[in-house]
Motif scaffolding. Structure first.
Motif, short mmCIF file in Angstrom:
data_model
loop_
_atom_site.label_atom_id
_atom_site.label_comp_id
_atom_site.label_asym_id
_atom_site.label_seq_id
_atom_site.Cartn_x
_atom_site.Cartn_y
_atom_site.Cartn_z
N ALA A 391 51.89 3.23 -8.37
CA ALA A 391 52.55 3.72 -7.19
C ALA A 391 52.87 2.88 -6.15
O ALA A 391 54.23 3.10 -5.57
N GLN A 392 51.99 1.93 -5.94
CA GLN A 392 52.47 0.92 -4.72
C GLN A 392 53.55 0.07 -5.13
O GLN A 392 54.66 -0.14 -4.46
N VAL A 393 53.50 -0.41 -6.48
CA VAL A 393 54.85 -1.22 -7.13
C VAL A 393 56.07 -0.45 -6.95
O VAL A 393 56.95 -0.90 -6.42
N LEU A 394 55.96 0.88 -7.57
CA LEU A 394 57.11 1.76 -7.54
C LEU A 394 57.53 2.11 -5.83
O LEU A 394 58.82 2.06 -5.89
N GLN A 395 56.74 2.28 -5.39
CA GLN A 395 57.38 2.51 -3.83
C GLN A 395 57.81 1.31 -3.29
O GLN A 395 58.98 1.31 -2.83
N GLN A 396 57.39 -0.11 -3.30
CA GLN A 396 58.05 -1.25 -3.10
C GLN A 396 59.34 -1.17 -3.80
O GLN A 396 60.38 -1.87 -3.01
#
Length: 417
Positions: A391-396
């Motif tokens: 989720a962190q990678v997708l958000q960034q």
């Protein structure tokens, strides 16, 4: 792909994806920070309902286990007190055996009786004062107690406390007392020579235990007593009484069939001791013929039918050792009381074992329910940290892509230059 200004489809798509990744990131962060993957009914409505039901059961099982522990403590309290009562009963019996000895005078027995009465009073004190959280457990005032040993209604164990261990509640015996049976051992001319044939004498005592003599004779009341005691009928004992007859005691119902006279003159031979007769509260052997050989026997009053049952009655209350007969009766009543107390103690011991078994069962149920609850409710950190990272990678990435998509309308200005 056309280049338009009013609608930026790429930006809208990037925003939708960013919203999704933001939601995933928020959920993963909440799950990891709380340790739960169901933090509200919105997370998993069915799972939330199941978890709440499990929690109710787990709480009930935990309390039920504590209830069972209380029951064990109550049983141990009662058991310790019964041990003290047993000790007092043993002391009373020793003194009664001492008082039954013919070498003692009335003043000696009176002195012994003083100590006996103190022990009897102590038994009452223990029975009346033994309590657990204000509940008296040994005087019969609490007929039964119900212990909740499950999480649901009806999952209870009842412990019966109605027996009681006061002197008024212990020592019930059945008793047959004969009058003077010396006439059974003389012939028609009054000289010795007749004897009591024990063949056919039948005694049924406690728990229905029965013994029938197949042979043997008695030439005195003591011989009859010795034969009865040697027979080993459960709960039954006998003693010579002050009247020259015999007392037969039983801790349960008592039934007696008579024997017969042998060795008498021809005129009275065959006169059988086939029944008992009652004079007041005293029962006496009576000859079926009331022939010459039976001239020394009481044969008046209401007839006792041979073999009929006499119900146990009376108690330790009022018992004494002021005479040999009283001492012998007290010995029999103490024996019955010891059996009662032993049974009562065994009951409490069995109750403790049962509650201990319940505690083990409750613990296993609680563990299994907790495990099931955990599998539904608790966060799997290995899996959830992977979701968090994704989720962190997708958000960034989503933020970066959205920025690019938002800058696309700037290309229109280049066309207008």
């Amino acid at each position: 792909m056309s280049l338009v200004l009013n609608t930026n489809i790429s930006s809208l798509q990037a925003q939708n994806n960013l919203t999704t990744s933001s939601s995933q990131l928020s959920t993963a962060t909440e799950d990891l920070s709380s340790g739960l993957k169901i933090n509200s009914a919105a997370d998993n409505a069915a799972g939330y309902a199941i978890v709440q039901n499990f929690q109710t059961q787990i709480g009930g099982l935990n309390q039920a286990s504590e209830n069972a522990t209380d029951a064990i403590n109550l049983s141990q309290t009662a058991g310790s007190a019964l041990s003290q009562i047993t000790s007092n009963l043993q002391s009373i019996r020793d003194l009664a055996v001492q008082a039954a000895n013919g070498t003692y005078q009335a003043s000696d027995r009176a002195a012994i009786n003083t100590t006996v009465q103190q022990y009897l009073q102590q038994i009452n004190t223990i029975a009346n004062q033994t309590s657990f959280n204000g509940i008296n457990v040994l005087n019969g005032s609490s007929s039964s107690l119900s212990f909740q040993v499950g999480a649901n209604v009806g999952q209870a164990i009842d412990v019966q406390l109605g027996q009681g261990a006061t002197t008024a509640q212990l020592g019930q015996v059945s008793e047959v007392s004969t009058g003077d049976i010396s006439g059974a051992f003389v012939n028609a001319s009054g000289a010795s020579g007749a004897s009591l044939s024990l063949s056919g004498l039948s005694i049924t005592g406690a728990n229905g235990t029965s013994y029938t003599f197949s042979g043997g004779t008695a030439e005195s009341a003591q011989d009859v007593v010795n034969a009865i005691n040697a027979a080993g009928v459960d709960g039954v004992s006998a003693a010579v009484n002050a009247s020259g007859g015999i007392n037969i005691y039983s801790s349960g119902e008592l039934a007696v069939n008579g024997a017969s006279v042998t060795g008498a003159s021809s005129a009275s031979s065959g006169a059988g001791f086939t029944s008992l007769t009652a004079s007041g509260n005293t029962l006496a052997f009576g000859a079926s013929g009331v022939g010459t050989a039976a001239s020394g026997l009481a044969a008046t009053g209401v007839a006792y039918t041979a073999g009929s049952a006499i119900t146990a009655s009376g108690s330790l209350a009022g018992g004494d050792v002021l005479s040999v007969d009283d001492a012998n009766q007290l010995i029999s009543r103490v024996d019955a009381a010891l059996t009662q107390v032993s049974t009562y103690s065994s009951t409490f011991g069995a109750v403790q074992d049962r509650f201990q078994s319940d505690i083990s069962t409750l613990s296993a149920q609680q563990t299994n329910l907790t495990s099931s609850q955990s599998s539904i409710q608790d966060t799997d950190f290995a899996a959830e940290t992977a979701v968090l990272s994704q989720a962190q990678v997708l958000q960034q990435a989503g933020i970066s892509v959205l920025a690019t998509a938002n800058s696309e309308p700037q290309n229109i200005l280049k066309l207008l230059q």
